[in-house]
Motif scaffolding. Sequence first.
Motif, mmCIF file in Angstrom:
data_model
loop_
_atom_site.group_PDB
_atom_site.id
_atom_site.type_symbol
_atom_site.label_atom_id
_atom_site.label_comp_id
_atom_site.label_asym_id
_atom_site.label_seq_id
_atom_site.Cartn_x
_atom_site.Cartn_y
_atom_site.Cartn_z
ATOM 1 N N LEU A 175 -17.368 4.821 -3.236
ATOM 2 C CA LEU A 175 -16.054 5.249 -3.007
ATOM 3 C C LEU A 175 -15.154 4.816 -4.310
ATOM 4 O O LEU A 175 -14.362 5.458 -4.776
ATOM 5 N N GLY A 176 -15.404 3.876 -5.025
ATOM 6 C CA GLY A 176 -14.686 3.202 -6.088
ATOM 7 C C GLY A 176 -14.772 4.189 -7.238
ATOM 8 O O GLY A 176 -13.651 4.438 -7.992
ATOM 9 N N MET A 177 -15.992 4.441 -7.430
ATOM 10 C CA MET A 177 -16.344 5.726 -8.672
ATOM 11 C C MET A 177 -15.537 6.918 -8.336
ATOM 12 O O MET A 177 -14.769 7.367 -9.074
ATOM 13 N N MET A 178 -15.595 7.307 -6.927
ATOM 14 C CA MET A 178 -14.736 8.630 -6.635
ATOM 15 C C MET A 178 -13.231 8.363 -6.823
ATOM 16 O O MET A 178 -12.397 9.356 -7.294
ATOM 17 N N LEU A 179 -12.714 7.329 -6.467
ATOM 18 C CA LEU A 179 -11.322 6.932 -6.738
ATOM 19 C C LEU A 179 -11.149 7.058 -8.214
ATOM 20 O O LEU A 179 -9.980 7.612 -8.634
ATOM 21 N N ALA A 180 -11.745 6.458 -9.007
ATOM 22 C CA ALA A 180 -11.708 6.360 -10.448
ATOM 23 C C ALA A 180 -11.628 7.819 -11.227
ATOM 24 O O ALA A 180 -10.816 8.365 -11.836
ATOM 25 N N ALA A 202 -15.023 2.971 -17.844
ATOM 26 C CA ALA A 202 -15.772 1.696 -17.927
ATOM 27 C C ALA A 202 -16.110 1.584 -16.250
ATOM 28 O O ALA A 202 -17.278 1.009 -16.072
ATOM 29 N N GLY A 203 -15.355 1.952 -15.667
ATOM 30 C CA GLY A 203 -15.697 1.703 -13.999
ATOM 31 C C GLY A 203 -16.652 2.610 -13.725
ATOM 32 O O GLY A 203 -17.800 2.237 -13.030
ATOM 33 N N LEU A 204 -16.598 3.707 -14.208
ATOM 34 C CA LEU A 204 -17.992 4.789 -13.847
ATOM 35 C C LEU A 204 -19.254 4.375 -14.367
ATOM 36 O O LEU A 204 -20.270 4.395 -13.761
ATOM 37 N N LEU A 205 -19.166 3.729 -15.753
ATOM 38 C CA LEU A 205 -20.303 3.093 -16.230
ATOM 39 C C LEU A 205 -20.826 1.863 -15.581
ATOM 40 O O LEU A 205 -22.016 1.951 -15.004
ATOM 41 N N LEU A 206 -19.994 1.042 -15.128
ATOM 42 C CA LEU A 206 -20.334 -0.182 -14.505
ATOM 43 C C LEU A 206 -20.745 0.408 -13.089
ATOM 44 O O LEU A 206 -21.875 -0.357 -12.486
ATOM 45 N N GLY A 207 -19.963 1.165 -12.474
ATOM 46 C CA GLY A 207 -20.678 1.606 -10.983
ATOM 47 C C GLY A 207 -21.787 2.236 -11.132
ATOM 48 O O GLY A 207 -22.783 1.927 -10.102
ATOM 49 N N LEU A 208 -22.177 3.075 -12.105
ATOM 50 C CA LEU A 208 -23.403 3.747 -12.288
ATOM 51 C C LEU A 208 -24.616 2.610 -12.445
ATOM 52 O O LEU A 208 -25.543 2.679 -11.933
ATOM 53 N N ALA A 209 -24.141 1.336 -13.339
ATOM 54 C CA ALA A 209 -25.349 0.314 -13.449
ATOM 55 C C ALA A 209 -25.380 -0.443 -12.232
ATOM 56 O O ALA A 209 -26.731 -0.445 -11.660
ATOM 57 N N LEU A 210 -24.525 -0.346 -11.430
ATOM 58 C CA LEU A 210 -24.438 -1.192 -10.282
ATOM 59 C C LEU A 210 -25.443 -0.264 -9.049
ATOM 60 O O LEU A 210 -26.318 -0.752 -8.292
ATOM 61 N N LEU A 211 -25.129 0.899 -8.909
ATOM 62 C CA LEU A 211 -25.913 1.621 -8.208
ATOM 63 C C LEU A 211 -27.626 1.806 -8.574
ATOM 64 O O LEU A 211 -28.266 1.751 -7.730
ATOM 65 N N LEU A 212 -27.637 1.890 -10.048
ATOM 66 C CA LEU A 212 -29.268 1.685 -10.545
ATOM 67 C C LEU A 212 -29.860 0.264 -10.034
ATOM 68 O O LEU A 212 -31.060 0.225 -9.595
ATOM 69 N N LEU A 213 -29.117 -0.732 -10.386
ATOM 70 C CA LEU A 213 -29.537 -2.238 -10.015
ATOM 71 C C LEU A 213 -29.784 -2.177 -8.451
ATOM 72 O O LEU A 213 -30.658 -2.776 -7.868
#
Length: 149
Positions: free
Chosen positions: A96-101, A52-63
Amino acid sequence: MLARLPVLVAALWWGGISALSFLAVPTLFATLGNPALAGSVAAKLFSLQCWAGLLLGLALLLLLRRERSQMDVAAPSPEQVARMQRALATMGFVILGMMLALLVEFGVAQRIVTARASGGDLKLWHAVGSAMVLGQWLCSGAVLWRLNK
């Protein structure tokens, strides 16, 4: 409406980690009475949180990338330069948060399972995993904080 979407996504990311780490997992260990069973359920929850964090992080990066691309890069104003720098720094926290996940999911989680089965240093790997989840929580909180400015 679309301008506030990154805040909503960041709030979901931070809130999910908060609810899981500080409410759901401690409740599992307190109510199930069997640490092995609670640990196995917690591991599945943390794995779901990772994805979920990876998907939300990807969405944030795109936004955030979309927001950055709307700026006038040919002749940016000082305010636009500051906004671009803030967006890049925020993207850094997301990455960084995505890498930690990913490290927790594909590195630490496997070591916890192996340590549990082989009598390895479970306490060490649990502490490393907990520190990384705390790092994800701090990164997602920083993103949420920065987006609310």
